[in-house]
Enzyme design. Structure first.
Site: not given
Lengths: 512, 493
Positions: A79, A159, A183
């Site tokens: 990420k 997210s 997320s």
């Protein structure tokens, strides 16, 4: 999809150990798949194929000598929230420009030390603020799943949308993600993957670009519960450079999966049966309860009375911390800068152009709730609510070993569908934020499909630092629901590539 | 309780006397190897940005970790200020934007400081009285970096060497009533900090700076509106700033105006203060607990261990000097005002006449250092050498007067006093035969003075002087006196 990209992390690991495949083959298969898919999915914003092949080569050398490391040769997506040395790290915000850290986050360092291979940086909502990956400065990421008979692009959740999309689309064996209010778990539920949010303090936050420090926690997105166990073991560590990281031994989570769940007490909180919850989700939940009964677990109805205050309290605490955490992005030392006539003007121009709309909204909320005269009414009250939520869980865990809830109120929605009302978007986190507010571990495991064939997930919440029970209970769902087939790789057959991601910030921002 | 103001502290205005009310916030840089939340060096005077860690530069994802030594230093300081140590304290973020504040917030302590209430006894030596200044709190916080505006025509530069260095903010009660009291308070505070080794007290290097809160009132009236003078960095300037600011406020009030609560700056060149920002322009710092740091919890046993290891502090030392050595309160006060001086004195006095030692240390010795512009650490005369000199006096080897000459030679040459006396033949003459011969000579040569002596016996002093002169000061004064009295037939006084 080649056979190699379809392996689970555990399978690939075992085959590498047995020298049935090489890290090079495995990595190259992923790079090929990634290149074919990424234009359509926009899951990776910075692919690092050269780095991946170099790392794979080193893995093959170690494996060849019989000195393989635990994760040797396993290609992962990272990420963009994680700082990676020499590789652009921006949390998908324009304000960080082309920022390349001179340091590596502790979590990724742990993974590389275990031999893992980095495929690239994955897309995410800007500074992890969003539930659809639509706030990314690098454009939306697309869910590899589509509703039956439809070619409408769906969001992968957020997210950690890029990580979830990449793992679901078989362009990463597993990925790192982070969870502040849901997320990890919400995108996992939307993409038919497993998302594990560990206990606050289990993984170091050092080198993770901060959103809300008291809530942020690193965790993996994988295709199986076993893979989540493997990943967590090598992401977690006590880090003296993070004062909030826990000085506790990291257990062998994989081992816990073979333990029986017979006699395990599973709580079902009545407050999670929210108004207007779809019949589909309700049925999924009921089905899950049935699976645990079948496995010999005991189902106990529990009450978490302050659940309804969790979301509003979260949207005070998280923006408050964010408003302070993001103050460092001022154009002075790194990242994007827009020059102005004086220092104040430079700040204003830089931050006006560098941040996206959702981030600005939260910075304003956060600044407001910390202001003199409002602090007690908002921030202090929200902290009190947080204490009450923790107390609810403490009481519940006096009676049960784990708690079963839906992961999300719905399946994945369409790109651009929920752009209008931020509250509607925030409601996505309704089942997940309580866990962050209490600092507990939670996992989202694929549990079924919606009427139009989209993935749905169930969530297991555990006691602090009892990831073992969470994983063990998660395995029950996976065993009962069965693993998903991969989504149809529609991106290989579609000639017209999806709209290319709009790149970087819309500003003339220069890096300083 | 209303304390009657001291008349000498009142300031005369056109409408009568005014009382000045002063409270100080002193920022003292903690003596430590590394910064409050990072491993970067705290060394003064490096190349710009040479002592900057990733944490100090607020790189994304970097986290603060508390430096245990800085915490111990704050606790030691709290103990030295007779203050309450809070076993539970919290670090907060003070949010504001400034280029030399990389995080966009300063990590400080707001609601729960590490040290609570204490008290400092301040002696006004010249004025001859003491006051007690209350300490409201002491908290730990980070220093900011430095903006450099004079390096380039179009740009300002930032030096982050100081960014993150630990400071102790020591907040006093408004217990001071004159510039002299405020100066004495800062001096005393500095002495305590130096004794403790928790701050080097170097004001020129910015290790110690003060924000001075000034207000004025008619004696007995309620407190007036205060102004805060920021960042005054010398004791002399503190005095000047207070004198100017008090006059300014009195002038405004006597002209029928009112004081605006504001932050002001002192300009050492003009000796004036000027407005920096008004109350309305004051920042809203949006303090909240720093979520990157856990609350700081101390164990009582650790605090006790630090207390046990504290050095003797000036007040206790002063009392001991008075009681054990029989020194005057004034001399004891002078000696303990600096730990090195007190240590030097104790070394000199050990096993010797303590009062004589005090006279020599505070008199000749300090006088010489002053004259040479030297610190006690680089004095050309060691405590042992001075002690040896005093031994020579006590054993009647030399007289006090000769000792002063020997001391001067010691300063110049660094030689031992015994050697100087030996080589230069400065030993006192105690041989009565030799002294008698000189006395006879002088009596014979001065019949007029002998005559005079009969009516004015006190003029024997003149004869003593003559004998000393002709022996080069080496004659033992007691022996000279005795022989003179015998020969001139004058009784003992």
């Amino acid at each position: 999809m080649s056979e190699l990209t379809g392996l689970t992390l555990a399978e690939a690991r075992d085959r590498l150990k047995k020298k049935e495949i090489t890290a090079h083959e495995l990595t190259e298969a992923h790079i090929t798949a990634l290149e074919a898919a990424n234009t359509a999915l926009n899951a990776y914003i910075v692919p690092t194929p050269d780095k991946a092949l170099d790392m794979a080569k080193a893995s093959d050398e170690r494996l060849g000598k019989g000195k393989g490391l635990p994760l040797d040769g396993l290609p992962l997506g990272i990420k963009d929230l994680y700082c990676t040395e020499g590789v652009r790290s921006t949390a998908c915000s324009g304000i960080l420009g082309d920022f390349q850290p001179v340091y590596e986050s502790t979590v990724t360092q742990n993974l590389w030390a275990a031999g893992a291979v980095m495929l690239g940086k994955t897309n995410m909502d800007e500074f992890a603020m969003g539930s659809s990956n639509e706030t990314s400065a690098y454009g939306s990421c697309v869910n590899p799943w589509r509703a039956a008979g439809s070619d409408k692009p769906l969001v992968p959740g957020g997210s950690s949308g890029g990580s979830a999309s990449a793992v679901a689309a078989r362009i990463a064996l597993a990925a790192t993600a982070s969870d502040t209010g849901g997320s990890i778990r919400q995108p996992a539920a939307f993409t038919g993957t497993v998302g594990l949010k560990p206990t606050y303090g289990r993984c170091s936050r050092r080198g993770m670009i901060a959103f809300a420090s008291s809530l942020d926690q690193a965790g993996p997105i994988t295709r199986t519960v076993q893979d989540a166990a493997i990943m967590l073991r090598h992401m977690a560590s006590y880090d003296p450079k993070d004062s909030t990281s826990a000085n506790r031994k990291v257990p062998d989570y994989e081992k816990a999966l073979s333990e029986k769940v017979k006699g395990l007490k599973i709580g079902v909180p009545k407050e999670y049966r929210i108004d207007g919850m779809s019949a589909e989700i309700d049925e999924l939940w009921e089905r899950g309860i049935g699976w645990y009964k079948d496995a010999g677990a005991e189902i106990i109805e529990i009450s978490l009375p302050h659940t309804k205050y969790a979301l509003p309290a979260y949207y005070i605490v998280a923006p408050a911390e964010a408003s302070s955490n993001l103050a460092r992005y001022d154009g002075v030392r790194y990242g994007a800068r827009v020059n102005g006539k004086d220092i104040i003007d430079m700040y204003e121009e830089t931050r006006s152009h560098g941040f996206g709309a959702e981030v600005k909204r939260r910075l304003l909320i956060g600044t407001y709730v910390l202001s003199a005269g409002y602090y007690d009414a908002y921030y202090i009250k929200a902290q009190k609510v947080r204490t009450l939520i923790q107390r609810d869980f403490n009481e519940a865990f006096g009676k049960v070993d784990a708690i079963l809830t839906p992961a999300t109120p719905s399946a994945a929605f369409g790109v651009g569908e929920k752009g209008g009302d931020p509250i509607e978007m925030y409601l996505n986190d309704i089942f997940t934020v309580t866990v962050n507010m209490a600092g507990l571990p939670g996992i989202s495991v694929p549990a079924g499909r919606s009427g139009d064939g989209l993935p749905l997930g169930l969530q297991i919440i555990g006691k602090a630092f009892d990831e073992e029970t969470v994983l063990k209970a998660g395995q029950v769902i996976e065993d009962a629901a069965g693993r998903y087939e991969a989504p149809e790789a529609w991106w290989l057959s579609e000639t017209a590539p999806a709209k290319k991601a709009k790149v970087t910030s819309k500003t003339k921002a220069k890096t300083s | 309780m209303m304390i009657e103001p001291r008349q000498e502290n009142l300031v005369d205005g056109a409408t009568g006397p005014w009382e000045i009310i002063l409270g100080l916030e002193v920022h003292a840089q903690v003596t430590s190897q590394s910064k409050l939340f990072s491993g970067a060096s705290t060394e003064f005077g490096g190349e710009p940005n040479a002592h900057v860690s990733l944490v100090d530069a607020a790189m994304p994802g970097m986290l603060p970790v508390i430096n245990a030594e800085c915490v111990a230093q704050a606790v030691r300081t709290g103990l030295g200020l007779n203050a309450e140590i809070n076993l539970y304290s919290v670090f907060d973020r003070k949010n504001y934007f400034y280029p030399d504040l990389p995080q966009g917030y300063q990590i400080s302590q707001y609601k729960y400081p590490i040290v609570g209430e204490g008290v400092v006894t301040v002696d006004l030596m010249k004025e001859g009285y003491s006051i007690e200044v209350g300490i409201e709190r002491l908290h730990l916080e980070q220093d900011a970096g430095k903006s450099l505006h004079d390096q380039h025509p179009d740009y300002s530069f930032v030096d982050l060497n100081r960014s993150g260095v630990a400071l102790m903010e020591i907040v006093s009660r408004p217990d001071m009533r004159s510039a002299e009291e405020a100066k004495a308070y800062v001096t005393k505070l500095r002495t305590i900090l130096r004794y403790l080794g928790t701050c080097d007290g170097n004001m020129e290097q910015g290790s110690l700076r003060a924000d001075v809160n000034v207000s004025v009132r008619k004696p007995g009236a309620p407190l007036g509106t205060r102004c805060e003078i920021k960042n005054v960095n010398s004791i002399r300037f503190i005095g000047q700033a207070i004198d100017y600011e008090a006059r300014r406020q009195i002038g405004i009030l006597e002209d029928g105006g009112k004081i605006d609560q504001e932050t002001r700056l002192f300009d050492p060149k003009s000796g004036q203060t000027r407005s920096m920002r008004s109350k309305e322009e004051a920042h809203d710092y949006r303090y909240f607990p720093d979520p990157d740091l856990l609350p700081l919890e101390l164990a009582q046993k650790d605090v006790d261990a630090l207390a046990k290891a504290l050095p003797e502090l000036p007040d206790v030392k002063k009392t001991r000097f008075v009681e054990a050595f029989g020194l005057s309160v004034y001399d004891a006060g002078v000696l303990v005002s600096d730990r090195a001086s007190a240590d030097f004195y104790e070394k000199v006095a050990k096993g010797r006449d303590a009062k004589l030692a005090a006279n020599w240390v505070t008199g000749e010795f300090f006088g010489a250092l002053n004259r040479l512009g030297k610190d006690i650490e680089d004095s050309p005369v060691s405590a042992d050498a001075l002690g040896e000199l005093i031994d020579l006096i006590s054993k009647d080897v030399i007289s006090g007067r000769i000792a002063k000459d020997v001391f001067e030679i010691m300063l110049e040459t660094g030689e031992a006093p015994g050697k100087i006396v030996e080589e230069r033949g400065l030993k006192q003459v105690t041989d009565t035969g030799a002294i008698e011969a000189v006395v006879d000579e002088i009596i014979a040569a001065n019949p007029k003075q002998v005559e005079q002596l009969k009516t004015k016996p006190k003029t024997i002093g003149w004869f003593v002087g003559q004998v000393m002169k002709s022996t080069g000061g080496k004659a033992n004064p007691a022996a000279v006196n005795e022989i003179l009295r015998k020969k001139l037939e004058i009784g003992e006084e």
